[in-house]
Write a protein that holds these residues in place. Structure first.
Motif, PDB file in Angstrom:
ATOM      1  N   ALA A  63      -7.971   4.439  -8.013  1.00 27.48           N
ATOM      2  CA  ALA A  63      -7.694   3.326  -7.092  1.00 27.48           C
ATOM      3  C   ALA A  63      -6.900   3.803  -5.876  1.00 27.48           C
ATOM      4  O   ALA A  63      -7.154   3.379  -4.741  1.00 27.48           O
ATOM      5  CB  ALA A  63      -6.942   2.217  -7.822  1.00 27.48           C
ATOM      6  N   GLN A  64      -5.944   4.705  -6.087  1.00 27.51           N
ATOM      7  CA  GLN A  64      -5.183   5.256  -4.967  1.00 27.51           C
ATOM      8  C   GLN A  64      -6.088   6.095  -4.070  1.00 27.51           C
ATOM      9  O   GLN A  64      -5.968   6.054  -2.848  1.00 27.51           O
ATOM     10  CB  GLN A  64      -4.004   6.091  -5.479  1.00 27.51           C
ATOM     11  N   LEU A  67      -8.046   3.778  -1.890  1.00 32.55           N
ATOM     12  CA  LEU A  67      -7.228   3.241  -0.799  1.00 32.55           C
ATOM     13  C   LEU A  67      -6.997   4.308   0.266  1.00 32.55           C
ATOM     14  O   LEU A  67      -7.110   4.037   1.467  1.00 32.55           O
ATOM     15  CB  LEU A  67      -5.890   2.720  -1.315  1.00 32.55           C
ATOM     16  N   ALA A  84      -6.901  -4.979   2.070  1.00 35.15           N
ATOM     17  CA  ALA A  84      -7.238  -5.878   0.962  1.00 35.15           C
ATOM     18  C   ALA A  84      -8.647  -6.433   1.137  1.00 35.15           C
ATOM     19  O   ALA A  84      -9.437  -6.468   0.189  1.00 35.15           O
ATOM     20  CB  ALA A  84      -6.222  -7.010   0.863  1.00 35.15           C
ATOM     21  N   VAL A  89      -9.873  -6.813  -2.782  1.00 37.09           N
ATOM     22  CA  VAL A  89      -8.820  -7.024  -3.771  1.00 37.09           C
ATOM     23  C   VAL A  89      -7.776  -7.964  -3.179  1.00 37.09           C
ATOM     24  O   VAL A  89      -7.763  -8.219  -1.975  1.00 37.09           O
ATOM     25  CB  VAL A  89      -8.142  -5.691  -4.194  1.00 37.09           C
ATOM     26  N   VAL A  90      -6.887  -8.443  -4.030  1.00 33.39           N
ATOM     27  CA  VAL A  90      -5.810  -9.300  -3.554  1.00 33.39           C
ATOM     28  C   VAL A  90      -4.777  -8.439  -2.829  1.00 33.39           C
ATOM     29  O   VAL A  90      -4.599  -7.259  -3.163  1.00 33.39           O
ATOM     30  CB  VAL A  90      -5.157 -10.091  -4.711  1.00 33.39           C
ATOM     31  N   ARG A  92      -1.635  -8.205  -3.055  1.00 37.44           N
ATOM     32  CA  ARG A  92      -0.612  -7.624  -3.927  1.00 37.44           C
ATOM     33  C   ARG A  92      -1.074  -6.279  -4.504  1.00 37.44           C
ATOM     34  O   ARG A  92      -0.279  -5.357  -4.688  1.00 37.44           O
ATOM     35  CB  ARG A  92      -0.271  -8.611  -5.057  1.00 37.44           C
ATOM     36  N   ALA A  93      -2.370  -6.168  -4.800  1.00 33.10           N
ATOM     37  CA  ALA A  93      -2.900  -4.903  -5.329  1.00 33.10           C
ATOM     38  C   ALA A  93      -2.758  -3.793  -4.298  1.00 33.10           C
ATOM     39  O   ALA A  93      -2.440  -2.651  -4.640  1.00 33.10           O
ATOM     40  CB  ALA A  93      -4.361  -5.082  -5.744  1.00 33.10           C
ATOM     41  N   VAL A  94      -2.977  -4.123  -3.029  1.00 32.50           N
ATOM     42  CA  VAL A  94      -2.829  -3.131  -1.957  1.00 32.50           C
ATOM     43  C   VAL A  94      -1.373  -2.712  -1.846  1.00 32.50           C
ATOM     44  O   VAL A  94      -1.071  -1.527  -1.692  1.00 32.50           O
ATOM     45  CB  VAL A  94      -3.366  -3.687  -0.614  1.00 32.50           C
ATOM     46  N   THR A  95      -0.472  -3.671  -1.946  1.00 31.69           N
ATOM     47  CA  THR A  95       0.956  -3.362  -1.854  1.00 31.69           C
ATOM     48  C   THR A  95       1.357  -2.360  -2.925  1.00 31.69           C
ATOM     49  O   THR A  95       2.057  -1.371  -2.644  1.00 31.69           O
ATOM     50  CB  THR A  95       1.799  -4.646  -1.993  1.00 31.69           C
ATOM     51  N   THR A  96       0.906  -2.568  -4.147  1.00 30.12           N
ATOM     52  CA  THR A  96       1.228  -1.660  -5.251  1.00 30.12           C
ATOM     53  C   THR A  96       0.681  -0.265  -4.992  1.00 30.12           C
ATOM     54  O   THR A  96       1.372   0.744  -5.203  1.00 30.12           O
ATOM     55  CB  THR A  96       0.659  -2.225  -6.574  1.00 30.12           C
ATOM     56  N   LEU A  97      -0.557  -0.180  -4.509  1.00 30.04           N
ATOM     57  CA  LEU A  97      -1.162   1.118  -4.217  1.00 30.04           C
ATOM     58  C   LEU A  97      -0.449   1.820  -3.065  1.00 30.04           C
ATOM     59  O   LEU A  97      -0.191   3.031  -3.124  1.00 30.04           O
ATOM     60  CB  LEU A  97      -2.648   0.955  -3.900  1.00 30.04           C
TER      61      LEU A  97
END
Length: 173
Positions: A63-64, A67, A84, A89-90, A92-97
């Motif tokens: 996933a990283q 991105l 996103a 994706v949502v 929040r998922a981008v923020t985590t990555l």
């Protein structure tokens, strides 16, 4: 009690309903489609395992990697919302990555020159070097998966996969 609750309700429709629900050809097609879907899922899982194994020494998840590739594909540093949307994706998922990639020095957050509320994501030199390594790992994973196929079979598979991907309806969340 309405008409559908009566004992005679649908009695004349029962043979038609039975005929509609059981067609050997349709059942075979459904079974075949279900088997194809299962094979695609198994292949996807296998590809994911192989890719994860190839990426592990580099210290990055699939996933990283996705991105990082997406950030690098933009001409100018994208916003988190752009990423996103592109990745489907949502936010929040981008923020985590981004958090994980920023912690490893592969991307950095940068203020937008036109709006103080907007944050842009820039790929770093370390991120570019990682992408080069990742592309090699991805090729190795693909080669491992595709090894049993001839060049002609790979070409046919590519065309079939393109038809499936291009024929997918757009998702609107």
């Amino acid at each position: 009690m309405d008409a559908s609750d009566s004992p005679d309700a649908g009695a004349t429709d029962a043979p038609a309903a039975a005929e509609r629900s059981h067609h050997p050809d349709r059942d075979r097609d459904r079974d075949r489609d279900g088997m194809l879907a299962e094979q695609l899922l198994r292949l996807t899982r296998r590809l994911h395992r192989i890719q994860s194994r190839q990426l592990e020494p580099i210290g990055i998840t699939p996933a990283q990697f996705r991105l990082l590739r997406t950030v690098a594909s933009y001409d100018a540093a994208p916003r988190m919302a752009d990423l996103a949307q592109r990745l489907d994706v949502v936010p929040r998922a981008v923020t985590t990555l981004v958090d994980a990639l920023e912690a490893s020095g592969r991307v950095r957050r940068a203020p937008d020159p036109d709006s103080r509320r907007v944050v842009r994501i820039e790929i770093t030199d370390e991120g570019r070097a990682t992408l080069r390594s990742l592309r090699n790992a991805r090729r190795a994973a693909a080669e491992e998966i595709l090894a049993p196929l001839t060049a002609g079979q790979r070409e046919v598979l590519g065309g079939l996969l393109s038809a499936l991907v291009d024929g997918m309806p757009e998702r609107h969340c």
